[in-house]
Design a protein around this motif. Structure first.
Motif, PDB file in Angstrom:
ATOM      1  N   ARG A 165     -10.184  -5.391  45.704  1.00  0.00           N
ATOM      2  CA  ARG A 165      -9.013  -5.785  46.495  1.00  0.00           C
ATOM      3  C   ARG A 165      -9.130  -5.241  47.916  1.00  0.00           C
ATOM      4  O   ARG A 165      -8.880  -5.955  48.896  1.00  0.00           O
ATOM      5  N   ARG A 166      -9.493  -3.985  48.026  1.00  0.00           N
ATOM      6  CA  ARG A 166      -9.611  -3.381  49.356  1.00  0.00           C
ATOM      7  C   ARG A 166     -10.758  -4.004  50.145  1.00  0.00           C
ATOM      8  O   ARG A 166     -10.652  -4.188  51.366  1.00  0.00           O
ATOM      9  N   THR A 167     -11.840  -4.317  49.459  1.00  0.00           N
ATOM     10  CA  THR A 167     -12.986  -4.920  50.144  1.00  0.00           C
ATOM     11  C   THR A 167     -12.624  -6.275  50.715  1.00  0.00           C
ATOM     12  O   THR A 167     -12.981  -6.602  51.858  1.00  0.00           O
ATOM     13  N   ILE A 168     -11.927  -7.078  49.956  1.00  0.00           N
ATOM     14  CA  ILE A 168     -11.519  -8.403  50.444  1.00  0.00           C
ATOM     15  C   ILE A 168     -10.605  -8.270  51.649  1.00  0.00           C
ATOM     16  O   ILE A 168     -10.767  -8.962  52.657  1.00  0.00           O
ATOM     17  N   THR A 169      -9.646  -7.366  51.568  1.00  0.00           N
ATOM     18  CA  THR A 169      -8.717  -7.168  52.684  1.00  0.00           C
ATOM     19  C   THR A 169      -9.439  -6.625  53.910  1.00  0.00           C
ATOM     20  O   THR A 169      -9.197  -7.070  55.033  1.00  0.00           O
ATOM     21  N   ASP A 170     -10.347  -5.672  53.699  1.00  0.00           N
ATOM     22  CA  ASP A 170     -11.054  -5.033  54.813  1.00  0.00           C
ATOM     23  C   ASP A 170     -12.040  -5.967  55.498  1.00  0.00           C
ATOM     24  O   ASP A 170     -12.225  -5.897  56.717  1.00  0.00           O
ATOM     25  N   ARG A 171     -12.695  -6.834  54.726  1.00  0.00           N
ATOM     26  CA  ARG A 171     -13.857  -7.542  55.245  1.00  0.00           C
ATOM     27  C   ARG A 171     -13.644  -9.037  55.426  1.00  0.00           C
ATOM     28  O   ARG A 171     -14.570  -9.748  55.820  1.00  0.00           O
ATOM     29  N   CYS A 172     -12.441  -9.530  55.168  1.00  0.00           N
ATOM     30  CA  CYS A 172     -12.225 -10.983  55.235  1.00  0.00           C
ATOM     31  C   CYS A 172     -12.526 -11.556  56.607  1.00  0.00           C
ATOM     32  O   CYS A 172     -12.954 -12.711  56.730  1.00  0.00           O
ATOM     33  N   GLU A 173     -12.326 -10.761  57.659  1.00  0.00           N
ATOM     34  CA  GLU A 173     -12.568 -11.273  59.012  1.00  0.00           C
ATOM     35  C   GLU A 173     -14.008 -11.066  59.475  1.00  0.00           C
ATOM     36  O   GLU A 173     -14.333 -11.348  60.626  1.00  0.00           O
ATOM     37  N   ARG A 174     -14.858 -10.600  58.610  1.00  0.00           N
ATOM     38  CA  ARG A 174     -16.276 -10.487  58.948  1.00  0.00           C
ATOM     39  C   ARG A 174     -17.082 -11.703  58.489  1.00  0.00           C
ATOM     40  O   ARG A 174     -18.286 -11.760  58.715  1.00  0.00           O
ATOM     41  N   PHE A 175     -16.426 -12.633  57.837  1.00  0.00           N
ATOM     42  CA  PHE A 175     -17.110 -13.852  57.409  1.00  0.00           C
ATOM     43  C   PHE A 175     -16.949 -14.897  58.517  1.00  0.00           C
ATOM     44  O   PHE A 175     -15.909 -15.540  58.640  1.00  0.00           O
ATOM     45  N   GLU A 176     -17.999 -15.055  59.298  1.00  0.00           N
ATOM     46  CA  GLU A 176     -17.914 -15.938  60.463  1.00  0.00           C
ATOM     47  C   GLU A 176     -17.539 -17.362  60.071  1.00  0.00           C
ATOM     48  O   GLU A 176     -16.797 -18.035  60.796  1.00  0.00           O
ATOM     49  N   PHE A 177     -18.053 -17.823  58.936  1.00  0.00           N
ATOM     50  CA  PHE A 177     -17.793 -19.198  58.515  1.00  0.00           C
ATOM     51  C   PHE A 177     -16.925 -19.266  57.257  1.00  0.00           C
ATOM     52  O   PHE A 177     -16.925 -20.252  56.536  1.00  0.00           O
ATOM     53  N   GLY A 178     -16.174 -18.203  57.025  1.00  0.00           N
ATOM     54  CA  GLY A 178     -15.226 -18.218  55.924  1.00  0.00           C
ATOM     55  C   GLY A 178     -15.842 -17.905  54.578  1.00  0.00           C
ATOM     56  O   GLY A 178     -16.885 -17.260  54.477  1.00  0.00           O
ATOM     57  N   THR A 179     -15.198 -18.389  53.531  1.00  0.00           N
ATOM     58  CA  THR A 179     -15.573 -18.072  52.153  1.00  0.00           C
ATOM     59  C   THR A 179     -17.060 -18.304  51.918  1.00  0.00           C
ATOM     60  O   THR A 179     -17.630 -19.310  52.352  1.00  0.00           O
ATOM     61  N   SER A 180     -17.671 -17.375  51.204  1.00  0.00           N
ATOM     62  CA  SER A 180     -19.082 -17.510  50.846  1.00  0.00           C
ATOM     63  C   SER A 180     -19.226 -17.367  49.336  1.00  0.00           C
ATOM     64  O   SER A 180     -18.245 -17.199  48.610  1.00  0.00           O
ATOM     65  N   HIS A 181     -20.476 -17.388  48.875  1.00  0.00           N
ATOM     66  CA  HIS A 181     -20.723 -17.198  47.456  1.00  0.00           C
ATOM     67  C   HIS A 181     -20.283 -15.815  46.978  1.00  0.00           C
ATOM     68  O   HIS A 181     -20.143 -15.597  45.768  1.00  0.00           O
ATOM     69  N   ALA A 182     -20.091 -14.877  47.904  1.00  0.00           N
ATOM     70  CA  ALA A 182     -19.635 -13.544  47.499  1.00  0.00           C
ATOM     71  C   ALA A 182     -18.309 -13.641  46.761  1.00  0.00           C
ATOM     72  O   ALA A 182     -18.117 -13.018  45.707  1.00  0.00           O
ATOM     73  N   ALA A 183     -17.381 -14.419  47.295  1.00  0.00           N
ATOM     74  CA  ALA A 183     -16.079 -14.583  46.639  1.00  0.00           C
ATOM     75  C   ALA A 183     -16.197 -15.426  45.377  1.00  0.00           C
ATOM     76  O   ALA A 183     -15.622 -15.095  44.335  1.00  0.00           O
ATOM     77  N   GLU A 306      -3.499 -13.875  50.658  1.00  0.00           N
ATOM     78  CA  GLU A 306      -3.580 -14.260  52.072  1.00  0.00           C
ATOM     79  C   GLU A 306      -4.995 -14.122  52.630  1.00  0.00           C
ATOM     80  O   GLU A 306      -5.499 -15.084  53.239  1.00  0.00           O
ATOM     81  N   PRO A 307      -5.682 -12.975  52.483  1.00  0.00           N
ATOM     82  CA  PRO A 307      -7.035 -12.917  53.031  1.00  0.00           C
ATOM     83  C   PRO A 307      -7.969 -13.953  52.415  1.00  0.00           C
ATOM     84  O   PRO A 307      -8.798 -14.554  53.134  1.00  0.00           O
ATOM     85  N   LEU A 308      -7.859 -14.205  51.115  1.00  0.00           N
ATOM     86  CA  LEU A 308      -8.736 -15.202  50.496  1.00  0.00           C
ATOM     87  C   LEU A 308      -8.431 -16.608  51.000  1.00  0.00           C
ATOM     88  O   LEU A 308      -9.344 -17.418  51.221  1.00  0.00           O
ATOM     89  N   CYS A 309      -7.162 -16.913  51.213  1.00  0.00           N
ATOM     90  CA  CYS A 309      -6.802 -18.242  51.715  1.00  0.00           C
ATOM     91  C   CYS A 309      -7.247 -18.436  53.163  1.00  0.00           C
ATOM     92  O   CYS A 309      -7.692 -19.527  53.546  1.00  0.00           O
ATOM     93  N   LEU A 310      -7.128 -17.391  53.962  1.00  0.00           N
ATOM     94  CA  LEU A 310      -7.591 -17.506  55.349  1.00  0.00           C
ATOM     95  C   LEU A 310      -9.097 -17.730  55.391  1.00  0.00           C
ATOM     96  O   LEU A 310      -9.600 -18.534  56.193  1.00  0.00           O
ATOM     97  N   MET A 311      -9.829 -17.026  54.532  1.00  0.00           N
ATOM     98  CA  MET A 311     -11.267 -17.254  54.444  1.00  0.00           C
ATOM     99  C   MET A 311     -11.569 -18.687  54.021  1.00  0.00           C
ATOM    100  O   MET A 311     -12.459 -19.342  54.567  1.00  0.00           O
ATOM    101  N   LEU A 312     -10.831 -19.179  53.031  1.00  0.00           N
ATOM    102  CA  LEU A 312     -11.061 -20.524  52.515  1.00  0.00           C
ATOM    103  C   LEU A 312     -10.780 -21.578  53.575  1.00  0.00           C
ATOM    104  O   LEU A 312     -11.560 -22.524  53.755  1.00  0.00           O
ATOM    105  N   VAL A 313      -9.669 -21.434  54.279  1.00  0.00           N
ATOM    106  CA  VAL A 313      -9.327 -22.411  55.314  1.00  0.00           C
ATOM    107  C   VAL A 313     -10.385 -22.415  56.412  1.00  0.00           C
ATOM    108  O   VAL A 313     -10.765 -23.473  56.924  1.00  0.00           O
ATOM    109  N   ARG A 314     -10.871 -21.252  56.771  1.00  0.00           N
ATOM    110  CA  ARG A 314     -11.945 -21.199  57.777  1.00  0.00           C
ATOM    111  C   ARG A 314     -13.189 -21.942  57.279  1.00  0.00           C
ATOM    112  O   ARG A 314     -13.808 -22.711  58.030  1.00  0.00           O
TER     113      ARG A 314
END
Length: 542
Positions: A165-183, A306-314
């Motif tokens: 949970r903390r990793t997703i919140t901390d690092r969601c804005e480090r994914f330049e192109f949004g959601t990756s296979h990591a999620a 919220e962080p996962l959705c922002l990554m997905l939309v990106r």
């Protein structure tokens, strides 16, 4: 490094009830040596005599457990583990070279003996320390350190999911192109964890370790790519339009509007699914990511929505739209014809071997059939293609770029199909797009499904035992690339779900055999000569 004022020995604490003071060694024993090892409290304690006083610490180096009493002591209080050169300041407690923190114990001199407080820190403090150290280990993709801190977290009674949970919140804005296979991979690792015996702590740690490691790798040395802070009143059609226009800023603002209205993922899922199926796009990743985002939220709780959705939309905003390239130009006409045919029968054989245009036309001609019927047929075609993949294509070094094909091209046909069934069952009006896009996979891969393979040769005798063994192997998969282990995991998850969904359906046997052959075939990941030749040819024609 030890330029600290000389410290007097620790005074006996006023309240010793919360501590565990243990007599370690008489001072006389340290008169002729600057160190000794004492067994106390079920552990080995290294005791050092320095010009600055006496120190006690765990004798096991926190790196790999080598005995620190065999290390070098310099500058009065710098202890070096000679196996890998990790260095610790015994006075300050700092780790000077290395990552993990050395466990030190408060010391006092009493009645000619060295005493130490061996009491454990409160569990809550140990849990918080482990979570903080996981965060710092992620910054360096320090895989072994992450594993050790997960072990400390488990032993302290902490929840390993909190690290995610903390990793997703901390690092969601480090994914330049949004959601990756990591999620996406984390979703399936957690599903595997949930069905693993709680007594198998090591196996359960693997599922979190692989998830955290993948997040660390995908964001390694990445800067922050902040999401827009603007909030726009949410409208589902506007969100779909903004994603279609590749307007990330507006898409994010609308998504924030959905959260301002407290709609959660439930309010976003339909427009996000529409956007993911608006094109045959991003090699199926878009729809897969929508499904896996929902499932990951279900596993980790609303706090990561919220962080996962922002990554997905990106990621949806950046997705490539393959149906706009000539190879898939027949997709839009087939979609426009949907529901206008009257053909009432179909079989797997009607679709096998067809190219993209003919296959999409054949699907459209049977579009009045129940979606589940067409789905099972197209799943079977994709599994047939996968079983018959001609491995020579992944070994070639003189082929054009357009024919760069490998096993993962075929596994995506299965994982995308699984996402189609999940999401189009929830939103039935999207079946047409989902089925035709399954056809895009099948038509594209058909040209590479040329191997002569006997179905019976690859059919496992016991399907459930086959899946159980395959999943078990993932706990020690040996793959150096997260992307590979992740694809194996996602394929097994999707294939087992689809087999269980329709064990007597037309796809079942092809699916079992295809997955079995894949697991027992070479997977070439690096194409050195092919890359060099294609690059030379490309630049020569610039």
């Amino acid at each position: 490094m030890c330029e600290h004022p000389r410290r007097e020995p620790l005074l006996p604490p006023k309240n010793c009830s919360a501590m565990s003071w243990t007599q370690l060694v008489p001072l006389a024993k340290l008169a002729a040596s600057d160190r000794t090892v004492v067994k106390a409290g079920g552990r080995q304690i290294a005791v050092f005599r320095t010009a600055r006083g006496f120190y006690a610490c765990n004798n096991r180096c926190p790196h790999e457990g080598y005995p620190l009493a065999e290390g070098s002591l310099s500058d009065g209080c710098i202890l070096t583990c000679n196996w890998h050169n990790w260095k610790f300041d015994l006075e300050s407690g700092a780790t000077l070279v290395g990552g993990d923190t050395l466990r030190r114990y408060p010391v006092e001199i009493r009645d000619g003996h060295v005493w130490a407080d061996l009491s454990e820190l409160p569990a809550a403090e140990r849990i918080e320390r482990a979570l903080d150290r996981i965060r710092s280990a992620l910054d360096e993709h320090a895989y072994d350190r992450i594993a050790r801190e997960l072990g400390r977290l488990e032993l302290a009674g902490g929840d390993p999911l909190e690290a995610l949970r903390r990793t997703i919140t901390d690092r969601c804005e480090r994914f330049e192109f949004g959601t990756s296979h990591a999620a996406a991979g984390t979703t399936d690792w957690l599903a595997l964890r949930a069905r693993t015996d709680p007594e198998r702590v090591d196996a359960r740690v693997v599922t979190i370790l692989e998830s955290l490691g993948h997040f660390a790798w995908d964001t390694l040395r990445e800067r922050l790519y902040p999401f827009a802070e603007t909030v726009i009143e949410f409208d589902p059609d506007e969100l779909v339009n903004a994603i279609e226009a590749e307007d990330e800023e507006r898409s994010i603002a609308l998504t924030r509007g959905a959260f301002a209205q407290r709609l959660g993922f439930a309010g976003l899922e339909r427009p996000l699914t529409r956007a993911a199926l608006a094109h045959y796009q991003d090699f199926g990743h878009s729809l897969i990511y929508v499904l896996k985002t929902r499932q990951l939220i279900e596993r980790l709780g609303a706090g990561v929505t919220e962080p996962l959705c922002l990554m997905l939309v990106r990621s949806l905003s950046f997705a490539s739209r393959e149906d706009l390239i000539p190879e898939f130009k027949s997709y839009r006409p087939a979609l426009a014809r949907w529901g206008k045919s009257e053909t009432s029968q179909a079989s797997v054989e009607d679709f096998i071997g067809l190219d993209i245009a003919d296959l999409l036309a054949a699907i459209a001609d049977r579009s009045t059939l129940p979606p589940e019927t067409l789905y099972q047929i197209l799943l079977a075609v994709n599994a047939f293609n996968m079983l018959h993949f001609d491995l020579s294509y992944q070994s070639r070094t003189n082929n054009p770029v357009a024919q760069n094909v490998g096993w993962l091209d075929f596994t995506h046909g299965i994982t995308f199909a699984n996402a189609v069934r999940h999401q189009c069952t929830r939103f039935p009006d999207l079946w047409a797009a989902g089925l035709l896009q399954m056809g895009c996979f099948a038509g594209r891969n058909a040209r590479y499904a040329r191997a002569r393979i006997a179905l019976e040769h690859w059919l496992p005798e016991d399907p459930e035992q086959f899946f159980e063994s395959a999943f078990e192997s993932l706990f020690d998969h040996g793959q150096p690339e997260y992307i590979v282990s992740c694809h194996i995991l996602k394929l097994l998850t999707a294939a087992q779900e689809e087999y269980r969904h329709a064990p007597e359906g037309p796809a079942a046997l092809w699916l079992l055999a295809a997955v079995n052959r894949f697991l027992n075939s070479p997977l070439k990941r690096k194409h050195t000569l092919r890359t060099a030749r294609q690059s030379i040819e490309f630049v020569a024609n610039e």
